[in-house]
Design a protein around this motif. Sequence first.
Motif, PDB file in Angstrom:
ATOM      1  N   LEU A  34      10.336  33.800  39.114  1.00 63.14           N
ATOM      2  CA  LEU A  34      11.586  33.285  39.673  1.00 63.14           C
ATOM      3  C   LEU A  34      11.319  32.469  40.941  1.00 63.14           C
ATOM      4  O   LEU A  34      11.799  31.333  41.068  1.00 63.14           O
ATOM      5  CB  LEU A  34      12.525  34.446  39.990  1.00 63.14           C
ATOM      6  CG  LEU A  34      13.825  34.094  40.727  1.00 63.14           C
ATOM      7  CD1 LEU A  34      14.712  33.223  39.865  1.00 63.14           C
ATOM      8  CD2 LEU A  34      14.549  35.370  41.161  1.00 63.14           C
ATOM      9  N   ILE A  35      10.561  33.036  41.873  1.00 66.32           N
ATOM     10  CA  ILE A  35      10.303  32.360  43.148  1.00 66.32           C
ATOM     11  C   ILE A  35       9.538  31.059  42.928  1.00 66.32           C
ATOM     12  O   ILE A  35       9.883  30.011  43.482  1.00 66.32           O
ATOM     13  CB  ILE A  35       9.543  33.298  44.095  1.00 66.32           C
ATOM     14  CG1 ILE A  35      10.407  34.513  44.458  1.00 66.32           C
ATOM     15  CG2 ILE A  35       9.119  32.562  45.354  1.00 66.32           C
ATOM     16  CD1 ILE A  35       9.659  35.611  45.198  1.00 66.32           C
ATOM     17  N   SER A  36       8.498  31.119  42.121  1.00 68.45           N
ATOM     18  CA  SER A  36       7.672  29.928  41.908  1.00 68.45           C
ATOM     19  C   SER A  36       8.433  28.826  41.178  1.00 68.45           C
ATOM     20  O   SER A  36       8.248  27.642  41.473  1.00 68.45           O
ATOM     21  CB  SER A  36       6.412  30.304  41.125  1.00 68.45           C
ATOM     22  OG  SER A  36       5.616  31.216  41.852  1.00 68.45           O
ATOM     23  N   SER A  37       9.293  29.210  40.249  1.00 70.40           N
ATOM     24  CA  SER A  37      10.006  28.210  39.463  1.00 70.40           C
ATOM     25  C   SER A  37      10.985  27.401  40.306  1.00 70.40           C
ATOM     26  O   SER A  37      11.029  26.172  40.221  1.00 70.40           O
ATOM     27  CB  SER A  37      10.753  28.875  38.304  1.00 70.40           C
ATOM     28  OG  SER A  37       9.851  29.478  37.404  1.00 70.40           O
ATOM     29  N   ILE A  38      11.778  28.095  41.129  1.00 68.97           N
ATOM     30  CA  ILE A  38      12.847  27.389  41.843  1.00 68.97           C
ATOM     31  C   ILE A  38      12.438  26.926  43.242  1.00 68.97           C
ATOM     32  O   ILE A  38      13.201  26.188  43.874  1.00 68.97           O
ATOM     33  CB  ILE A  38      14.128  28.236  41.926  1.00 68.97           C
ATOM     34  CG1 ILE A  38      13.912  29.488  42.778  1.00 68.97           C
ATOM     35  CG2 ILE A  38      14.596  28.615  40.551  1.00 68.97           C
ATOM     36  CD1 ILE A  38      15.172  30.325  42.918  1.00 68.97           C
ATOM     37  N   THR A  39      11.261  27.332  43.714  1.00 70.42           N
ATOM     38  CA  THR A  39      10.823  26.857  45.024  1.00 70.42           C
ATOM     39  C   THR A  39       9.542  26.028  44.950  1.00 70.42           C
ATOM     40  O   THR A  39       9.179  25.396  45.945  1.00 70.42           O
ATOM     41  CB  THR A  39      10.590  28.037  45.993  1.00 70.42           C
ATOM     42  OG1 THR A  39       9.491  28.835  45.529  1.00 70.42           O
ATOM     43  CG2 THR A  39      11.832  28.895  46.113  1.00 70.42           C
ATOM     44  N   SER A  58       4.001  27.144  58.385  1.00 69.54           N
ATOM     45  CA  SER A  58       5.117  27.448  57.490  1.00 69.54           C
ATOM     46  C   SER A  58       4.762  28.588  56.542  1.00 69.54           C
ATOM     47  O   SER A  58       5.573  29.485  56.289  1.00 69.54           O
ATOM     48  CB  SER A  58       5.511  26.200  56.687  1.00 69.54           C
ATOM     49  OG  SER A  58       5.986  25.180  57.533  1.00 69.54           O
ATOM     50  N   GLY A  59       3.552  28.566  56.009  1.00 71.46           N
ATOM     51  CA  GLY A  59       3.115  29.657  55.145  1.00 71.46           C
ATOM     52  C   GLY A  59       3.022  30.969  55.896  1.00 71.46           C
ATOM     53  O   GLY A  59       3.362  32.033  55.363  1.00 71.46           O
ATOM     54  N   ALA A  86      11.755  29.857  51.466  1.00 65.06           N
ATOM     55  CA  ALA A  86      11.142  28.833  50.618  1.00 65.06           C
ATOM     56  C   ALA A  86      12.127  27.720  50.272  1.00 65.06           C
ATOM     57  O   ALA A  86      11.737  26.552  50.173  1.00 65.06           O
ATOM     58  CB  ALA A  86      10.596  29.472  49.345  1.00 65.06           C
ATOM     59  N   LEU A  87      13.394  28.060  50.089  1.00 68.66           N
ATOM     60  CA  LEU A  87      14.388  27.023  49.811  1.00 68.66           C
ATOM     61  C   LEU A  87      14.587  26.122  51.028  1.00 68.66           C
ATOM     62  O   LEU A  87      14.843  24.923  50.887  1.00 68.66           O
ATOM     63  CB  LEU A  87      15.710  27.658  49.384  1.00 68.66           C
ATOM     64  CG  LEU A  87      15.721  28.254  47.971  1.00 68.66           C
ATOM     65  CD1 LEU A  87      17.002  29.045  47.731  1.00 68.66           C
ATOM     66  CD2 LEU A  87      15.591  27.146  46.919  1.00 68.66           C
ATOM     67  N   TRP A  88      14.464  26.700  52.223  1.00 69.27           N
ATOM     68  CA  TRP A  88      14.574  25.849  53.403  1.00 69.27           C
ATOM     69  C   TRP A  88      13.362  24.931  53.547  1.00 69.27           C
ATOM     70  O   TRP A  88      13.473  23.809  54.061  1.00 69.27           O
ATOM     71  CB  TRP A  88      14.764  26.690  54.659  1.00 69.27           C
ATOM     72  CG  TRP A  88      15.214  25.833  55.805  1.00 69.27           C
ATOM     73  CD1 TRP A  88      14.464  25.381  56.859  1.00 69.27           C
ATOM     74  CD2 TRP A  88      16.518  25.290  55.993  1.00 69.27           C
ATOM     75  NE1 TRP A  88      15.223  24.595  57.687  1.00 69.27           N
ATOM     76  CE2 TRP A  88      16.494  24.522  57.183  1.00 69.27           C
ATOM     77  CE3 TRP A  88      17.713  25.391  55.275  1.00 69.27           C
ATOM     78  CZ2 TRP A  88      17.623  23.851  57.655  1.00 69.27           C
ATOM     79  CZ3 TRP A  88      18.838  24.730  55.751  1.00 69.27           C
ATOM     80  CH2 TRP A  88      18.778  23.964  56.929  1.00 69.27           C
ATOM     81  N   ILE A  89      12.203  25.390  53.101  1.00 66.29           N
ATOM     82  CA  ILE A  89      11.030  24.523  53.095  1.00 66.29           C
ATOM     83  C   ILE A  89      11.285  23.301  52.217  1.00 66.29           C
ATOM     84  O   ILE A  89      10.947  22.165  52.583  1.00 66.29           O
ATOM     85  CB  ILE A  89       9.789  25.296  52.604  1.00 66.29           C
ATOM     86  CG1 ILE A  89       9.383  26.348  53.641  1.00 66.29           C
ATOM     87  CG2 ILE A  89       8.617  24.347  52.330  1.00 66.29           C
ATOM     88  CD1 ILE A  89       8.262  27.258  53.188  1.00 66.29           C
ATOM     89  N   GLY A 132      13.344  33.164  59.389  1.00 66.04           N
ATOM     90  CA  GLY A 132      12.206  32.403  58.883  1.00 66.04           C
ATOM     91  C   GLY A 132      12.541  30.939  58.678  1.00 66.04           C
ATOM     92  O   GLY A 132      11.736  30.056  58.967  1.00 66.04           O
ATOM     93  N   ALA A 133      13.779  30.666  58.189  1.00 64.43           N
ATOM     94  CA  ALA A 133      14.205  29.284  57.989  1.00 64.43           C
ATOM     95  C   ALA A 133      14.274  28.542  59.329  1.00 64.43           C
ATOM     96  O   ALA A 133      13.901  27.364  59.417  1.00 64.43           O
ATOM     97  CB  ALA A 133      15.557  29.251  57.291  1.00 64.43           C
ATOM     98  N   VAL A 134      14.749  29.223  60.367  1.00 64.95           N
ATOM     99  CA  VAL A 134      14.770  28.616  61.704  1.00 64.95           C
ATOM    100  C   VAL A 134      13.345  28.297  62.161  1.00 64.95           C
ATOM    101  O   VAL A 134      13.069  27.222  62.727  1.00 64.95           O
ATOM    102  CB  VAL A 134      15.463  29.553  62.714  1.00 64.95           C
ATOM    103  CG1 VAL A 134      15.315  29.022  64.130  1.00 64.95           C
ATOM    104  CG2 VAL A 134      16.941  29.698  62.362  1.00 64.95           C
TER     105      VAL A 134
END
Length: 225
Positions: free
Chosen positions: A73-78, A110-111, A147-150, A205-207
């Motif tokens: 899920l995470i890898s597919s959408i991010t 970022s990572g 990850a979506l904010w990245i 984390g997004a900030v």
Amino acid sequence: NGAAATRAAAQLVLLDGRFARLPSVLAEGRRVIGNIERVASLFVTKNVYSFLLVLLVSVARLPYPFLPRHLTLISSITIGIPAFVLALGPNAERYRPGFLRRVLRFAIPSGTITALAIFAAYALAAIEDLPPDERRTAATIAALTVALWIIAVLARPYAAWKIALLCAMVGIAVAAIAIPPIRDLFDLTVPAAMLPQALAIGGAGAVGIELVHRWSSAHDDRPSR
């Protein structure tokens, strides 16, 4: 139209002899180089947080926070879908030297932020003595948020198709957590007591990602010595 020896030694040969082709050739080169840098930042960031997360849970002696379906899920959408779309999109940014330096300057911090956010959500859920499935869900929520904010950062400057891509990825993430059949498919259990904390950790984390992006951009704008 030059001699055979001239054409063989030339760095650029116009196959139809028309200089009017050069603007489109230049635009295609800019698109390829710019999009490679954008996608490389995305993949290197993912590799950094995956490596650091393994180290963190090993040192803390905690189970790995994700099942294979969570990683799917995470890898597919991010990573997968956004990287494919961003790699094919138009990009008119001019070439700038320092490709590797810019990628690492963004991807390493970022990572690191992403790994810390995931670990913090998972560890806090463990401290709260939540069931394992709720711990993994808290970690997944934090991972998706950061990850979506990245992606939101790397997609700038925005265009209609980029906004549509972001909205689609956010919609899939929300559906995977909010819709019971999809949630069951990915073995997620929303931790009611931990949901605000997981979102807050992801938001923090997004900030951090936004600050890294602004610092990196400001560093790129400095004149070279």
